[in-house]
Scaffold this motif. Structure first.
Motif, short mmCIF file in Angstrom:
data_model
loop_
_atom_site.label_atom_id
_atom_site.label_comp_id
_atom_site.label_asym_id
_atom_site.label_seq_id
_atom_site.Cartn_x
_atom_site.Cartn_y
_atom_site.Cartn_z
N ASP A 23 6.38 -6.54 -2.74
CA ASP A 23 5.07 -6.52 -2.09
C ASP A 23 4.42 -5.16 -2.28
OD1 ASP A 23 4.68 -9.09 -0.30
OD2 ASP A 23 6.78 -8.53 -0.08
N PHE A 24 3.15 -5.18 -2.69
CA PHE A 24 2.34 -3.96 -2.77
C PHE A 24 1.13 -4.16 -1.86
CE2 PHE A 24 4.30 -4.49 -6.97
CZ PHE A 24 4.97 -3.28 -7.11
N LYS A 25 0.80 -3.14 -1.07
CA LYS A 25 -0.37 -3.23 -0.20
C LYS A 25 -1.09 -1.88 -0.16
CE LYS A 25 -0.27 -5.64 3.56
NZ LYS A 25 0.02 -6.12 4.95
N VAL A 26 -2.40 -1.92 -0.40
CA VAL A 26 -3.24 -0.72 -0.34
C VAL A 26 -4.25 -0.90 0.78
CG1 VAL A 26 -4.84 0.78 -1.59
CG2 VAL A 26 -2.99 -0.36 -2.82
N ASP A 27 -4.37 0.10 1.69
CA ASP A 27 -5.30 -0.02 2.80
C ASP A 27 -6.51 0.88 2.59
OD1 ASP A 27 -4.55 2.59 3.45
OD2 ASP A 27 -3.14 1.95 5.01
N THR A 28 -7.42 0.88 3.58
CA THR A 28 -8.67 1.63 3.45
C THR A 28 -8.46 3.14 3.49
OG1 THR A 28 -8.93 1.25 5.83
CG2 THR A 28 -10.19 -0.16 4.36
N ASN A 29 -7.29 3.59 3.91
CA ASN A 29 -6.99 5.02 3.91
C ASN A 29 -6.26 5.45 2.64
OD1 ASN A 29 -8.05 5.49 6.54
ND2 ASN A 29 -6.20 4.60 7.42
N SER A 30 -6.27 4.58 1.62
CA SER A 30 -5.66 4.86 0.32
C SER A 30 -4.15 5.03 0.40
CB SER A 30 -6.28 6.11 -0.33
OG SER A 30 -7.66 5.92 -0.54
N ASN A 31 -3.53 4.38 1.37
CA ASN A 31 -2.08 4.37 1.46
C ASN A 31 -1.54 3.18 0.67
OD1 ASN A 31 -1.72 6.61 3.32
ND2 ASN A 31 -2.57 5.26 4.90
N LEU A 32 -0.49 3.41 -0.10
CA LEU A 32 0.15 2.34 -0.87
C LEU A 32 1.52 2.08 -0.27
CD1 LEU A 32 0.51 0.40 -3.25
CD2 LEU A 32 1.28 2.35 -4.63
N LEU A 33 1.68 0.88 0.29
CA LEU A 33 2.97 0.49 0.87
C LEU A 33 3.67 -0.46 -0.09
CD1 LEU A 33 5.04 0.31 3.19
CD2 LEU A 33 3.67 -1.57 4.13
N THR A 34 4.89 -0.12 -0.45
CA THR A 34 5.69 -0.95 -1.36
C THR A 34 6.94 -1.41 -0.63
OG1 THR A 34 4.90 0.28 -3.28
CG2 THR A 34 6.88 -1.05 -3.57
N THR A 35 7.21 -2.71 -0.70
CA THR A 35 8.40 -3.28 -0.08
C THR A 35 9.11 -4.17 -1.10
OG1 THR A 35 7.31 -3.32 2.08
CG2 THR A 35 9.31 -4.64 1.84
N ILE A 36 10.37 -3.90 -1.32
CA ILE A 36 11.18 -4.68 -2.24
C ILE A 36 12.31 -5.34 -1.45
CG2 ILE A 36 12.63 -4.64 -4.31
CD1 ILE A 36 11.13 -2.06 -5.13
N THR A 37 12.37 -6.67 -1.52
CA THR A 37 13.36 -7.43 -0.77
C THR A 37 14.27 -8.18 -1.73
OG1 THR A 37 11.78 -7.75 1.04
CG2 THR A 37 13.71 -9.19 1.01
N VAL A 38 15.56 -7.98 -1.58
CA VAL A 38 16.56 -8.69 -2.39
C VAL A 38 17.30 -9.63 -1.46
CG1 VAL A 38 18.49 -8.49 -3.97
CG2 VAL A 38 16.77 -6.67 -3.88
N ASP A 39 17.09 -10.92 -1.63
CA ASP A 39 17.64 -11.93 -0.73
C ASP A 39 18.92 -12.54 -1.29
OD1 ASP A 39 17.78 -13.43 1.54
OD2 ASP A 39 16.25 -14.88 0.95
N GLU A 40 19.93 -12.64 -0.43
CA GLU A 40 21.18 -13.29 -0.79
C GLU A 40 21.83 -12.71 -2.06
OE1 GLU A 40 23.05 -15.77 0.64
OE2 GLU A 40 21.80 -15.73 2.43
N PHE A 41 21.85 -11.37 -2.16
CA PHE A 41 22.57 -10.77 -3.29
C PHE A 41 24.08 -10.89 -3.08
CE2 PHE A 41 21.97 -7.31 -0.30
CZ PHE A 41 23.17 -6.64 -0.33
N ALA A 42 24.45 -11.20 -1.83
CA ALA A 42 25.81 -11.59 -1.46
C ALA A 42 25.64 -12.57 -0.30
CB ALA A 42 26.65 -10.38 -1.06
N PRO A 43 26.62 -13.44 -0.05
CA PRO A 43 26.45 -14.44 1.00
C PRO A 43 26.04 -13.84 2.35
CG PRO A 43 28.41 -14.92 -0.29
CD PRO A 43 27.90 -13.59 -0.77
N GLY A 44 24.84 -14.26 2.83
CA GLY A 44 24.35 -13.82 4.12
C GLY A 44 23.69 -12.46 4.14
#
Length: 276
Positions: free
Chosen positions: A68-89
């Motif tokens: 996920d990439f998100k840019v707001d009106t204050n020119s902040n860039l938020l990056t979120t990387i999610t790795v789901d179930e790379f091991a059970p649970g």
């Protein structure tokens, strides 16, 4: 999906959502479009009084990795990387905001049939370490939520929660703010076919002897229209109506009045979410 007690944030969530979700006094517009390759682009604009805020985000899913990439009106860039179930649970979440060099955080979630654990640590020289754990089953769950400031060498958060789930109701108890705040919530599903439910939350602050009570209800008029209402012991009453006028496109109107000061103007909010 693993069935079990869930995470600490799930304790009392049903009641909180009934009493708080989708209520607002601002004007909000959200537009989401999905490309043929599955990339979702979302633009959001919010008017808070005279202040206008906005952001634009992009979500990219590749197998079990979501970026996920998100840019707001204050020119902040938020990056979120999610790795789901790379091991059970197990799920791993890595997030950071540019240009804030102290915003980096790594989070791990683990869901098991009898446990739910969430831990995170800031990527700084003296990070804040968060840990929450819930143990139990689908019926009874007991957990705690802790935060430790390594720079100050003390706990900044210490909460304990208990959740009980039955066929048609959920009750929870929480001790927050290092024992200074006691709260209990109750959610009762009356008629699932019409999404009819009632809920209540009572909070007592020991240091100030302050009590707060919220009571609310919801009911689906039909398959695409939901109405909700709530009131608290300070006389503030709110209501909303939410209508899905096309698949995944929802409009919500909400309002709040102070019954102890009827002469004051009511707060009106509107949210429009479109998906194309």
């Amino acid at each position: 999906m693993v069935k079990g007690p869930g995470l600490y944030s799930d304790i009392g969530k049903k009641a909180r959502d009934l009493l708080n979700k989708d209520y607002q006094s601002d004007q909000k517009f959200t537009l989401t479009s999905v490309t043929t390759s599955g990339i979702a682009i979302t633009s959001t604009g919010t008017k808070k009084g005279e202040l206008l805020l906005g952001d634009i985000g992009t979500k990219i899913i590749n197998k079990n990795v979501t970026t996920d990439f998100k840019v707001d009106t204050n020119s902040n860039l938020l990056t979120t990387i999610t790795v789901d179930e790379f091991a059970p649970g197990l799920k791993a979440i890595f997030s950071f905001k540019v240009p804030d060099q102290r915003s980096g955080k790594v989070e791990l979630q683990y869901l098991h049939e009898y446990a739910g654990i969430n831990t995170s640590i800031g990527m700084t020289a003296n990070p804040i370490v968060n840990f929450s754990g819930v143990f139990g089953n689908n019926t009874v769950a007991l957990g705690s939520d802790l935060s430790f400031d390594t720079a100050a060498g003390n706990f900044t958060k210490c909460n304990v929660g208990l959740n009980y789930t039955n066929t048609d109701f959920i009750a929870s108890l929480n001790v927050n703010n290092k024992g200074d705040t006691l709260s209990g919530s109750y959610y009762h599903s009356i008629k699932p076919v019409t999404n009819t439910a009632v809920g209540a939350e009572m909070t007592h602050i020991i240091s100030t002897k302050e009590n707060t009570l919220h009571v609310g209800a919801q009911h689906a008029l039909d398959s695409v229209t939901l109405v909700k209402a709530r009131v608290n012991n300070y006389g503030k009453a709110s209501a909303l109506i939410q209508h899905e006028w096309r698949p995944k496109s929802v409009v919500t109107f909400s309002g709040e009045v102070d019954t102890r000061a009827i002469d004051k103007s009511a707060k009106i909010g509107m949210a429009l979410a479109l998906k194309i």
